[in-house]
Write an enzyme that holds these catalytic residues in place. Structure first.
Site, PDB file in Angstrom:
ATOM      1  N   TYR A  91     -19.421  14.029  15.782  1.00  0.00           N
ATOM      2  CA  TYR A  91     -18.476  13.311  14.926  1.00  0.00           C
ATOM      3  C   TYR A  91     -17.404  12.621  15.778  1.00  0.00           C
ATOM      4  O   TYR A  91     -16.754  13.261  16.614  1.00  0.00           O
ATOM      5  CB  TYR A  91     -17.801  14.298  13.962  1.00  0.00           C
ATOM      6  CG  TYR A  91     -16.728  13.640  13.118  1.00  0.00           C
ATOM      7  CD1 TYR A  91     -17.041  13.069  11.889  1.00  0.00           C
ATOM      8  CD2 TYR A  91     -15.408  13.568  13.561  1.00  0.00           C
ATOM      9  CE1 TYR A  91     -16.066  12.439  11.129  1.00  0.00           C
ATOM     10  CE2 TYR A  91     -14.429  12.933  12.809  1.00  0.00           C
ATOM     11  CZ  TYR A  91     -14.765  12.374  11.596  1.00  0.00           C
ATOM     12  OH  TYR A  91     -13.802  11.749  10.853  1.00  0.00           O
TER      13      TYR A  91
ATOM     14  N   LYS B 271     -11.992   5.791   0.211  1.00  0.00           N
ATOM     15  CA  LYS B 271     -11.270   6.895  -0.434  1.00  0.00           C
ATOM     16  C   LYS B 271     -10.406   6.414  -1.602  1.00  0.00           C
ATOM     17  O   LYS B 271     -10.049   7.199  -2.476  1.00  0.00           O
ATOM     18  CB  LYS B 271     -10.431   7.672   0.592  1.00  0.00           C
ATOM     19  CG  LYS B 271     -11.218   8.209   1.772  1.00  0.00           C
ATOM     20  CD  LYS B 271     -12.503   8.894   1.360  1.00  0.00           C
ATOM     21  CE  LYS B 271     -13.320   9.482   2.495  1.00  0.00           C
ATOM     22  NZ  LYS B 271     -13.790   8.551   3.524  1.00  0.00           N
TER      23      LYS B 271
ATOM     24  N   TYR C 172     -17.362   5.792  11.347  1.00  0.00           N
ATOM     25  CA  TYR C 172     -18.197   5.754  10.140  1.00  0.00           C
ATOM     26  C   TYR C 172     -19.001   4.459  10.024  1.00  0.00           C
ATOM     27  O   TYR C 172     -20.214   4.445  10.210  1.00  0.00           O
ATOM     28  CB  TYR C 172     -17.312   5.914   8.890  1.00  0.00           C
ATOM     29  CG  TYR C 172     -16.662   7.264   8.753  1.00  0.00           C
ATOM     30  CD1 TYR C 172     -17.349   8.321   8.154  1.00  0.00           C
ATOM     31  CD2 TYR C 172     -15.364   7.487   9.202  1.00  0.00           C
ATOM     32  CE1 TYR C 172     -16.756   9.564   8.008  1.00  0.00           C
ATOM     33  CE2 TYR C 172     -14.768   8.725   9.057  1.00  0.00           C
ATOM     34  CZ  TYR C 172     -15.467   9.756   8.453  1.00  0.00           C
ATOM     35  OH  TYR C 172     -14.877  10.985   8.320  1.00  0.00           O
TER      36      TYR C 172
HETATM   37  C1  LIG Z   1     -14.840   8.995   4.500  1.00  0.00           C
HETATM   38  C2  LIG Z   1     -15.518   7.794   5.032  1.00  0.00           C
HETATM   39  C3  LIG Z   1     -16.916   7.638   4.910  1.00  0.00           C
HETATM   40  C4  LIG Z   1     -17.815   8.689   4.351  1.00  0.00           C
HETATM   41  O1  LIG Z   1     -17.697   8.851   2.962  1.00  0.00           O
HETATM   42  P1  LIG Z   1     -17.983  10.281   2.340  1.00  0.00           P
HETATM   43  O2  LIG Z   1     -17.727  10.107   0.902  1.00  0.00           O
HETATM   44  O3  LIG Z   1     -17.002  11.208   3.027  1.00  0.00           O
HETATM   45  O4  LIG Z   1     -19.373  10.668   2.662  1.00  0.00           O
HETATM   46  C5  LIG Z   1     -17.491   6.480   5.379  1.00  0.00           C
HETATM   47  N1  LIG Z   1     -16.742   5.526   5.961  1.00  0.00           N
HETATM   48  C6  LIG Z   1     -15.415   5.646   6.120  1.00  0.00           C
HETATM   49  C7  LIG Z   1     -14.690   4.552   6.808  1.00  0.00           C
HETATM   50  C8  LIG Z   1     -14.757   6.784   5.660  1.00  0.00           C
HETATM   51  O5  LIG Z   1     -13.433   6.900   5.843  1.00  0.00           O
END
Ligand SMILES: *Cc1c(COP(=O)(O)O)cnc(C)c1O
Length: 332
Positions: A262, A49, A288
């Site tokens: 999720y 991010k 993630y």
């Molecule tokens: C937000 C996030 C993602 C996914 O990225 P997007 O741009 O939302 O698809 C992947 N890994 C982590 C650790 C994240 O925080």
């Protein structure tokens, strides 16, 4: 792709390293695995991010914002990095947290990212599942009616402004590969709110690379995820001035590694987190990057890649959330 046309603030440590993972490659019997360390962006323990926030916060500052409003799941990494960016820039930050994960562990609402959100001075509110972008937008508008200069950031920072961060990452990655003499055959990463994959696709298309990007979905079914990534990739390409748009066939997401939903652990994720920690000394996360790596490992085992392919895993961060899933990893 003239990114310096867009407002931007510097928040991260770039370029992030591009490194080989020889031990993990050996453990899996090939292909040649590499890792792009976007977990090392440096802002508030790092993550993907940060790149998006350089452009989103750039726009917020340009508009004279004094407070930013965003949303995510309770353990949102996006919220934590937004809180850190706001602190750095002297802005206030409100995060609406969605109780998206059913039956979480006991520390889930105080540990990990939630602890860090509070440490960065963000104001938090907890919500039952629903249309969180609509709620965060309504909160932004309520603040504006009070005369506050509020800037809305969508969940995950995923809009054509935030996705510029991953157009920039595509440029950075290609330069590193060219400097190293590394031919990249595939790029693999976890996909959620879609800005990462959309920005990468727009950037790689703008440079005519043809490098395939494989998204590993952490939430939505394949068709829905691909359609959402494609829509944002098209909008991002248009925003940045990439001609001709993004071919729908270039958008690939796999949804076989979501499990029960999720943020709900899977055996493949637990294996991937442990194997990467023990072979490479690298921390993934349960929501993630752990599921993204579980997808990559399964694709390797299924023979998806050639033995001599060079496959880059984009590490999107998230290890702060490990502490909200402590019971998963207590076994020896
Ligand atoms: C937000 C996030 C993602 C996914 O990225 P997007 O741009 O939302 O698809 C992947 N890994 C982590 C650790 C994240 O925080």
């Amino acid at each position: 792709m003239h990114l310096s046309r867009f407002p931007r603030v510097r928040l991260g440590h770039f370029p992030t390293p591009l490194e080989p993972m020889p031990a993990l490659s050996r453990a899996l019997g090939g292909p040649n695995l590499f890792i792009k360390r976007d977990d090392c962006t440096g802002l508030g323990t790092g993550g993907n991010k940060t790149r998006k926030l350089e452009f989103l916060m750039g726009e917020a500052v340009q508009q004279g914002a004094e407070i930013v409003v965003t949303q995510g799941a309770v353990q949102t990494n996006h919220g934590r990095q937004t809180a850190a960016a706001a602190a750095r820039l002297g802005l206030k930050c409100e995060i609406l947290l969605e109780r998206r994960v059913r039956e979480p562990e006991s520390g889930y609402e105080v540990q990990g990212n939630v602890l860090l959100d509070r440490l960065f001075g963000a104001t938090l509110s907890f919500h039952e599942p629903g249309d969180m972008n609509a709620r965060a937008l309504a909160r932004t508008e309520a603040l504006r009616r009070e005369g506050r200069k509020a800037y809305f950031i969508p969940g995950g920072g995923s809009n054509p402004v935030g996705a510029l961060g991953y157009v920039d990452c595509a440029v950075e990655l290609l330069k590193q590969a060219n400097d190293l003499g590394l031919r990249i055959d595939y790029l693999v990463h976890a996909t959620g709110s879609t800005g990462t994959q959309a920005g990468l696709l727009a950037g790689l298309e703008g440079m005519n690379t043809g490098i395939p990007v494989l998204g590993i979905s952490v939430r939505n079914p394949k068709a829905q995820q691909e359609q959402a990534v494609h829509a944002l990739a098209q909008a991002t390409a248009e925003h940045v001035g990439v001609k001709g748009g993004i071919d729908r066939a270039r958008v690939v997401a796999f949804s076989d590694y979501v499990g029960d939903g999720y943020g709900v652990p899977t055996p493949g994720m637990v294996e991937a987190v442990a194997l990467t920690a023990r072979s490479e000394g690298i921390l993934l996360d349960p929501v993630y990057s752990g599921k993204g790596m579980a997808g990559l490992i399964d694709l390797v085992r299924k023979g998806f890649f050639g033995r001599d392919d060079n496959v880059v895993f984009l590490h999107t961060g998230g290890a702060a959330a490990l502490f909200a899933y402590a019971n998963l990893f207590t076994r020896p």
